[in-house]
Motif scaffolding. Structure first.
Motif, short mmCIF file in Angstrom:
data_model
loop_
_atom_site.label_atom_id
_atom_site.label_comp_id
_atom_site.label_asym_id
_atom_site.label_seq_id
_atom_site.Cartn_x
_atom_site.Cartn_y
_atom_site.Cartn_z
N GLN A 28 -2.37 0.60 -6.08
CA GLN A 28 -2.35 1.40 -6.89
C GLN A 28 -2.77 0.88 -8.46
OE1 GLN A 28 2.05 3.95 -7.41
NE2 GLN A 28 1.69 4.08 -4.95
N ASN A 80 7.31 -4.33 0.29
CA ASN A 80 6.12 -2.60 -0.20
C ASN A 80 6.31 -2.50 -1.22
OD1 ASN A 80 6.55 -2.94 2.45
ND2 ASN A 80 8.37 -1.70 1.99
N THR A 81 7.32 -3.21 -2.82
CA THR A 81 6.92 -3.30 -4.09
C THR A 81 5.61 -3.76 -4.59
OG1 THR A 81 9.61 -3.57 -4.03
CG2 THR A 81 7.37 -3.58 -6.35
N GLN A 85 2.68 -1.57 -2.96
CA GLN A 85 2.57 -1.13 -4.20
C GLN A 85 1.68 -1.21 -5.42
OE1 GLN A 85 5.74 1.28 -5.96
NE2 GLN A 85 5.45 3.51 -5.10
N ARG A 86 2.06 -2.47 -6.23
CA ARG A 86 1.35 -2.25 -7.52
C ARG A 86 -0.41 -2.88 -6.99
NH1 ARG A 86 6.13 -6.99 -8.73
NH2 ARG A 86 7.97 -4.85 -9.57
#
Length: 457
Positions: A109, A101-102, A105-106
């Motif tokens: 985003q 998930n990290t 996100q990076r």
């Protein structure tokens, strides 16, 4: 590609002399990796001359790396493939779902918006300099996020984390044969000049910690004003909820866990044991931290009495909740049995539509959350309080104690580590128990070294 009409193997199988249909000259087809070829004209129609020229042509071809076909795949699609690869790693248990998930996100985003801003639309447009300005761009960023909030640039640690993901993404595309190898060293890291002595989640100073506790331990005495209340059991429930928050703060400080770790701890993850130290019998708590947390699974040691008190409080909360349910069921039977079922469901979200009664709340089992809130109803049944509710209560305590608003729930972890350092606990033990590294503790908590070594200094 034209049809090959003549083919002769040469140079011990390293190449072929070929001739295409409707072409006069011979060509040298050099075999490269992964069933790919480099093809060069031998500039002759004579086969014997072509054989003599093949050695020189072969040497010239091998001086240059094989040319790759320019990929027209969109950069966004390539990023989605990379995220799918990360999901596959989760299934293989190579990384946690939290890590995946990290990465996602990076990528979505910050990495993709940067590529759009700099007109990087396809993989074939990526070169050595495409992401060279990534660090400076985000350091100078003035607007970020969905709501276009103002900012003075991203934190260097955030940018450097992005760069690790970006470089891994580009290596993935290179390994997949979609991207020509580029010089990743041109993508420079941001210099992190953060003053970790003034971090975002400061530890409590001793006298302020005492002020906070003075307010916290009276938190269950000043209940909110409720109008038209006739059931004493509801007042008892409010007291339980306030004491739940007290227990939550005590647990965060006593365990040193991160908030997201605490929210995953189950009743079955906790056990206690007695041990006699210097003739004094002590109760120790052993808590299993699950693998899907920031630093993975571990077992931490804390005060066993804190765990027992939380477990007893949970049992009491379920008992109070069931008393409320009994009163609601009696009211339904006496007054609302003939009411429209839709009206009843809106009023009592846990209602069983067939029996027109609310099922009793089952006692906690080993798979229930240690910090469960039995007063959550509807779809959120058997869940913990929402973090926004906890944060609101926390800010009320800080305000009443007249403390700096910089203190966060994460400050309880910082305070736990700081107090352990003051007590002389070795950094290695603290790091292992809190799921962090010795380097991180030394860097973040260096301000207390002189106070620790006061006698020697």
């Amino acid at each position: 590609m034209p049809k090959i009409v003549t083919k002769e193997e040469t140079l011990n199988g390293a190449a072929d002399i070929i001739k295409y249909a409707h072409r006069d000259c011979y060509y040298l087809r050099v075999k490269r990796e992964a069933r790919k070829y480099s093809i060069v004209s031998l500039n002759t129609e004579d086969l014997d001359i072509a054989r003599r020229n093949s050695i020189q042509s072969y040497m010239e071809v091998m001086k240059e790396p094989p040319k790759r076909k320019i990929s027209k795949q969109s950069f966004i699609k390539a990023c989605e493939d990379y995220i799918e690869y990360k999901r596959l790693q989760v299934k293989r248990k190579e990384i946690t779902i939290r890590s995946a998930n990290t990465y996602e996100q990076r990528v979505h985003q910050r990495i993709i918006p940067f590529a759009k801003k700099h007109n990087i639309n396809t993989i074939g447009e990526i070169n050595d300099r495409s992401f060279a300005e990534y660090t400076n761009y985000h350091l100078d960023l003035e607007v970020k996020g969905k709501w276009k909030t103002k900012t003075s640039g991203l934190n260097p640690s955030t940018i450097n984390s992005d760069l690790c993901t970006l470089k891994e993404l580009l290596k993935y595309l290179i390994n997949e044969g979609k991207l020509t190898p580029i010089n990743l060293d041109l993508i420079k890291r941001a210099k992190d000049r953060t003053n970790y002595r003034e971090d975002a989640n400061p530890a409590f100073i001793h006298h302020e910690w005492e002020k906070m506790k003075d307010v916290l331990y009276t938190w269950d005495k000043e209940l909110p004003v409720r109008y038209n209340r006739t059931r004493p059991i509801d007042d008892e429930a409010d007291v339980w909820k306030r004491r739940w928050f007290i227990n939550y703060i005590r647990f965060q400080f006593g365990s040193g866990t991160r908030p997201h770790e605490s929210s995953k701890i189950r009743v079955g993850d906790c056990r206690t044991t007695d041990k006699t130290v210097d003739g004094i019998k002590r109760k120790y708590g052993i808590v299993y931290i699950r693998p899907d947390t920031k630093r993975g699974k571990r077992e931490l040691i804390m005060n066993g009495h804190t765990i027992l008190k939380i477990q007893q409080h949970l049992k009491k909360g379920i008992k109070i909740r069931n008393k409320q349910i009994e009163l609601d069921n009696k009211l339904i039977r006496d007054e609302y049995m003939d009411r429209d079922i839709n009206w009843l469901v809106r009023r009592y979200k846990d209602l069983d539509v067939e029996t027109r009664q609310i099922p009793v709340f089952e006692q906690a089992n080993k798979d229930d959350l240690l910090l469960m809130n039995p007063f959550c109803v509807g779809k959120r049944i058997r869940c913990m309080y929402h973090m926004e509710t906890i944060r609101k209560w926390w800010n009320l305590v800080l305000e009443k104690a007249d403390l700096d608003s910089r203190y966060t729930l994460y400050s309880l972890r910082s305070t736990h580590i700081t107090f352990k350092l003051y007590q002389g606990t070795p950094i290695k033990f603290i790091a292992d128990n809190c799921g962090t590294s010795q380097h991180e503790i030394e860097r973040t908590y260096q301000r207390i070294r002189n106070i620790q070594n006061m006698d020697d200094l």
